[in-house]
Design a protein around this motif. Sequence first.
Motif, PDB file in Angstrom:
ATOM      1  N   LEU A  11     -16.415 -47.429 -24.400  1.00  0.00           N
ATOM      2  CA  LEU A  11     -15.935 -48.667 -25.020  1.00  0.00           C
ATOM      3  C   LEU A  11     -17.067 -49.574 -25.507  1.00  0.00           C
ATOM      4  CD1 LEU A  11     -12.911 -49.686 -22.781  1.00  0.00           C
ATOM      5  CD2 LEU A  11     -12.861 -48.859 -25.137  1.00  0.00           C
ATOM      6  N   GLU A  12     -18.131 -49.702 -24.730  1.00  0.00           N
ATOM      7  CA  GLU A  12     -19.229 -50.587 -25.117  1.00  0.00           C
ATOM      8  C   GLU A  12     -19.873 -50.126 -26.421  1.00  0.00           C
ATOM      9  OE1 GLU A  12     -23.562 -51.989 -23.492  1.00  0.00           O
ATOM     10  OE2 GLU A  12     -22.020 -51.546 -22.012  1.00  0.00           O
ATOM     11  N   GLN A  13     -20.077 -48.821 -26.567  1.00  0.00           N
ATOM     12  CA  GLN A  13     -20.682 -48.298 -27.793  1.00  0.00           C
ATOM     13  C   GLN A  13     -19.748 -48.451 -28.994  1.00  0.00           C
ATOM     14  OE1 GLN A  13     -23.837 -47.187 -28.456  1.00  0.00           O
ATOM     15  NE2 GLN A  13     -24.208 -48.089 -26.450  1.00  0.00           N
ATOM     16  N   VAL A  14     -18.475 -48.205 -28.785  1.00  0.00           N
ATOM     17  CA  VAL A  14     -17.502 -48.374 -29.876  1.00  0.00           C
ATOM     18  C   VAL A  14     -17.512 -49.825 -30.324  1.00  0.00           C
ATOM     19  CG1 VAL A  14     -15.036 -48.350 -30.466  1.00  0.00           C
ATOM     20  CG2 VAL A  14     -16.034 -46.439 -29.181  1.00  0.00           C
ATOM     21  N   ASP A  15     -17.480 -50.745 -29.367  1.00  0.00           N
ATOM     22  CA  ASP A  15     -17.458 -52.163 -29.715  1.00  0.00           C
ATOM     23  C   ASP A  15     -18.765 -52.578 -30.398  1.00  0.00           C
ATOM     24  OD1 ASP A  15     -15.790 -54.563 -29.577  1.00  0.00           O
ATOM     25  OD2 ASP A  15     -17.437 -55.365 -28.370  1.00  0.00           O
ATOM     26  N   LEU A  16     -19.883 -52.043 -29.932  1.00  0.00           N
ATOM     27  CA  LEU A  16     -21.173 -52.362 -30.533  1.00  0.00           C
ATOM     28  C   LEU A  16     -21.224 -51.947 -32.000  1.00  0.00           C
ATOM     29  CD1 LEU A  16     -24.159 -53.279 -30.260  1.00  0.00           C
ATOM     30  CD2 LEU A  16     -24.670 -50.916 -29.593  1.00  0.00           C
ATOM     31  N   HIS A  17     -20.715 -50.776 -32.308  1.00  0.00           N
ATOM     32  CA  HIS A  17     -20.826 -50.236 -33.660  1.00  0.00           C
ATOM     33  C   HIS A  17     -19.676 -50.603 -34.591  1.00  0.00           C
ATOM     34  CE1 HIS A  17     -24.435 -47.958 -32.848  1.00  0.00           C
ATOM     35  NE2 HIS A  17     -23.914 -47.653 -31.684  1.00  0.00           N
ATOM     36  N   HIS A  18     -18.551 -51.012 -34.025  1.00  0.00           N
ATOM     37  CA  HIS A  18     -17.375 -51.283 -34.866  1.00  0.00           C
ATOM     38  C   HIS A  18     -16.753 -52.651 -34.599  1.00  0.00           C
ATOM     39  CE1 HIS A  18     -17.480 -47.153 -36.213  1.00  0.00           C
ATOM     40  NE2 HIS A  18     -17.635 -46.795 -34.955  1.00  0.00           N
ATOM     41  N   GLY A  19     -17.402 -53.478 -33.776  1.00  0.00           N
ATOM     42  CA  GLY A  19     -16.872 -54.780 -33.406  1.00  0.00           C
ATOM     43  C   GLY A  19     -17.163 -55.875 -34.412  1.00  0.00           C
ATOM     44  N   GLU A  20     -16.753 -57.069 -34.051  1.00  0.00           N
ATOM     45  CA  GLU A  20     -16.832 -58.202 -34.977  1.00  0.00           C
ATOM     46  C   GLU A  20     -18.254 -58.596 -35.366  1.00  0.00           C
ATOM     47  OE1 GLU A  20     -15.368 -61.881 -33.252  1.00  0.00           O
ATOM     48  OE2 GLU A  20     -15.728 -61.052 -31.262  1.00  0.00           O
ATOM     49  N   PHE A  21     -19.251 -58.222 -34.581  1.00  0.00           N
ATOM     50  CA  PHE A  21     -20.626 -58.572 -34.922  1.00  0.00           C
ATOM     51  C   PHE A  21     -21.329 -57.468 -35.704  1.00  0.00           C
ATOM     52  CE2 PHE A  21     -19.694 -60.971 -30.980  1.00  0.00           C
ATOM     53  CZ  PHE A  21     -19.716 -62.235 -31.550  1.00  0.00           C
ATOM     54  N   SER A  22     -20.621 -56.368 -35.971  1.00  0.00           N
ATOM     55  CA  SER A  22     -21.221 -55.225 -36.655  1.00  0.00           C
ATOM     56  C   SER A  22     -20.707 -54.997 -38.066  1.00  0.00           C
ATOM     57  CB  SER A  22     -20.970 -53.951 -35.847  1.00  0.00           C
ATOM     58  OG  SER A  22     -21.556 -54.065 -34.585  1.00  0.00           O
ATOM     59  N   THR A  23     -19.581 -55.593 -38.380  1.00  0.00           N
ATOM     60  CA  THR A  23     -18.964 -55.310 -39.673  1.00  0.00           C
ATOM     61  C   THR A  23     -18.080 -56.471 -40.112  1.00  0.00           C
ATOM     62  OG1 THR A  23     -17.540 -53.764 -40.873  1.00  0.00           O
ATOM     63  CG2 THR A  23     -17.059 -54.081 -38.552  1.00  0.00           C
ATOM     64  N   ASP A  24     -17.816 -56.558 -41.389  1.00  0.00           N
ATOM     65  CA  ASP A  24     -16.925 -57.593 -41.911  1.00  0.00           C
ATOM     66  C   ASP A  24     -15.466 -57.298 -41.572  1.00  0.00           C
ATOM     67  OD1 ASP A  24     -19.058 -58.945 -43.033  1.00  0.00           O
ATOM     68  OD2 ASP A  24     -18.829 -57.982 -44.981  1.00  0.00           O
ATOM     69  N   ARG A  25     -15.164 -56.019 -41.326  1.00  0.00           N
ATOM     70  CA  ARG A  25     -13.798 -55.608 -40.997  1.00  0.00           C
ATOM     71  C   ARG A  25     -13.805 -54.873 -39.654  1.00  0.00           C
ATOM     72  NH1 ARG A  25     -10.852 -52.752 -45.714  1.00  0.00           N
ATOM     73  NH2 ARG A  25      -9.193 -53.130 -44.240  1.00  0.00           N
ATOM     74  N   PRO A  26     -13.882 -55.621 -38.535  1.00  0.00           N
ATOM     75  CA  PRO A  26     -13.954 -54.969 -37.228  1.00  0.00           C
ATOM     76  C   PRO A  26     -12.661 -54.220 -36.887  1.00  0.00           C
ATOM     77  CG  PRO A  26     -13.652 -57.326 -36.964  1.00  0.00           C
ATOM     78  CD  PRO A  26     -13.851 -57.068 -38.432  1.00  0.00           C
ATOM     79  N   TYR A  27     -12.807 -53.249 -36.030  1.00  0.00           N
ATOM     80  CA  TYR A  27     -11.639 -52.476 -35.609  1.00  0.00           C
ATOM     81  C   TYR A  27     -10.675 -53.366 -34.837  1.00  0.00           C
ATOM     82  CZ  TYR A  27     -13.556 -52.162 -30.838  1.00  0.00           C
ATOM     83  OH  TYR A  27     -14.017 -52.440 -29.580  1.00  0.00           O
ATOM     84  N   SER A  28      -9.413 -53.050 -34.889  1.00  0.00           N
ATOM     85  CA  SER A  28      -8.417 -53.856 -34.175  1.00  0.00           C
ATOM     86  C   SER A  28      -7.441 -52.987 -33.391  1.00  0.00           C
ATOM     87  CB  SER A  28      -7.645 -54.741 -35.150  1.00  0.00           C
ATOM     88  OG  SER A  28      -6.992 -53.950 -36.122  1.00  0.00           O
ATOM     89  N   ARG A  42      -7.750 -51.141 -18.150  1.00  0.00           N
ATOM     90  CA  ARG A  42      -7.103 -52.364 -18.657  1.00  0.00           C
ATOM     91  C   ARG A  42      -8.052 -53.549 -18.581  1.00  0.00           C
ATOM     92  NH1 ARG A  42      -1.117 -52.533 -18.655  1.00  0.00           N
ATOM     93  NH2 ARG A  42      -0.406 -50.455 -18.115  1.00  0.00           N
ATOM     94  N   GLN A  43      -8.792 -53.659 -17.484  1.00  0.00           N
ATOM     95  CA  GLN A  43      -9.739 -54.761 -17.315  1.00  0.00           C
ATOM     96  C   GLN A  43     -10.870 -54.664 -18.344  1.00  0.00           C
ATOM     97  OE1 GLN A  43      -9.506 -57.510 -15.484  1.00  0.00           O
ATOM     98  NE2 GLN A  43     -11.430 -58.187 -16.394  1.00  0.00           N
ATOM     99  N   GLU A  44     -11.397 -53.467 -18.549  1.00  0.00           N
ATOM    100  CA  GLU A  44     -12.462 -53.274 -19.535  1.00  0.00           C
ATOM    101  C   GLU A  44     -11.981 -53.621 -20.939  1.00  0.00           C
ATOM    102  OE1 GLU A  44     -15.723 -52.510 -19.048  1.00  0.00           O
ATOM    103  OE2 GLU A  44     -15.368 -52.567 -16.899  1.00  0.00           O
ATOM    104  N   LEU A  45     -10.774 -53.196 -21.256  1.00  0.00           N
ATOM    105  CA  LEU A  45     -10.203 -53.528 -22.564  1.00  0.00           C
ATOM    106  C   LEU A  45     -10.053 -55.038 -22.723  1.00  0.00           C
ATOM    107  CD1 LEU A  45      -7.508 -50.736 -22.814  1.00  0.00           C
ATOM    108  CD2 LEU A  45      -9.468 -51.028 -24.360  1.00  0.00           C
ATOM    109  N   LYS A  46      -9.601 -55.697 -21.683  1.00  0.00           N
ATOM    110  CA  LYS A  46      -9.426 -57.158 -21.730  1.00  0.00           C
ATOM    111  C   LYS A  46     -10.758 -57.850 -22.000  1.00  0.00           C
ATOM    112  CE  LYS A  46      -7.657 -61.011 -19.042  1.00  0.00           C
ATOM    113  NZ  LYS A  46      -7.081 -61.431 -17.749  1.00  0.00           N
ATOM    114  N   GLU A  47     -11.825 -57.336 -21.402  1.00  0.00           N
ATOM    115  CA  GLU A  47     -13.148 -57.947 -21.576  1.00  0.00           C
ATOM    116  C   GLU A  47     -13.649 -57.866 -23.012  1.00  0.00           C
ATOM    117  OE1 GLU A  47     -15.939 -56.638 -18.623  1.00  0.00           O
ATOM    118  OE2 GLU A  47     -14.548 -57.117 -17.002  1.00  0.00           O
TER     119      GLU A  47
END
Length: 68
Positions: A11-28, A42-47
């Motif tokens: 999850l951390e790597q996915v968020d790093l590469h596809h999250g709001e600070f990496s692209t104009d259109r982050p994954y949702s 569930r807790q990790e996803l919430k974070e």
Amino acid sequence: MSSEQQAISMLEQVDLHHGEFSTDRPYSILEIIGSTGNDDIRQELKEIGFRITVFTREGFIATRIVDA
């Protein structure tokens, strides 16, 4: 390593590469295959701002929590 632990570790790597600070259109939407969606994941996803919205035969789908 359990399927939940494997998903959490990715999850951390996915968020790093596809999250709001990496692209104009982050994954949702995340589709996790091979996991039951236990309390740990569930807790990790919430974070990272997601929650499980649909369970499938293969796993589950999580969507980004949008503040109104």
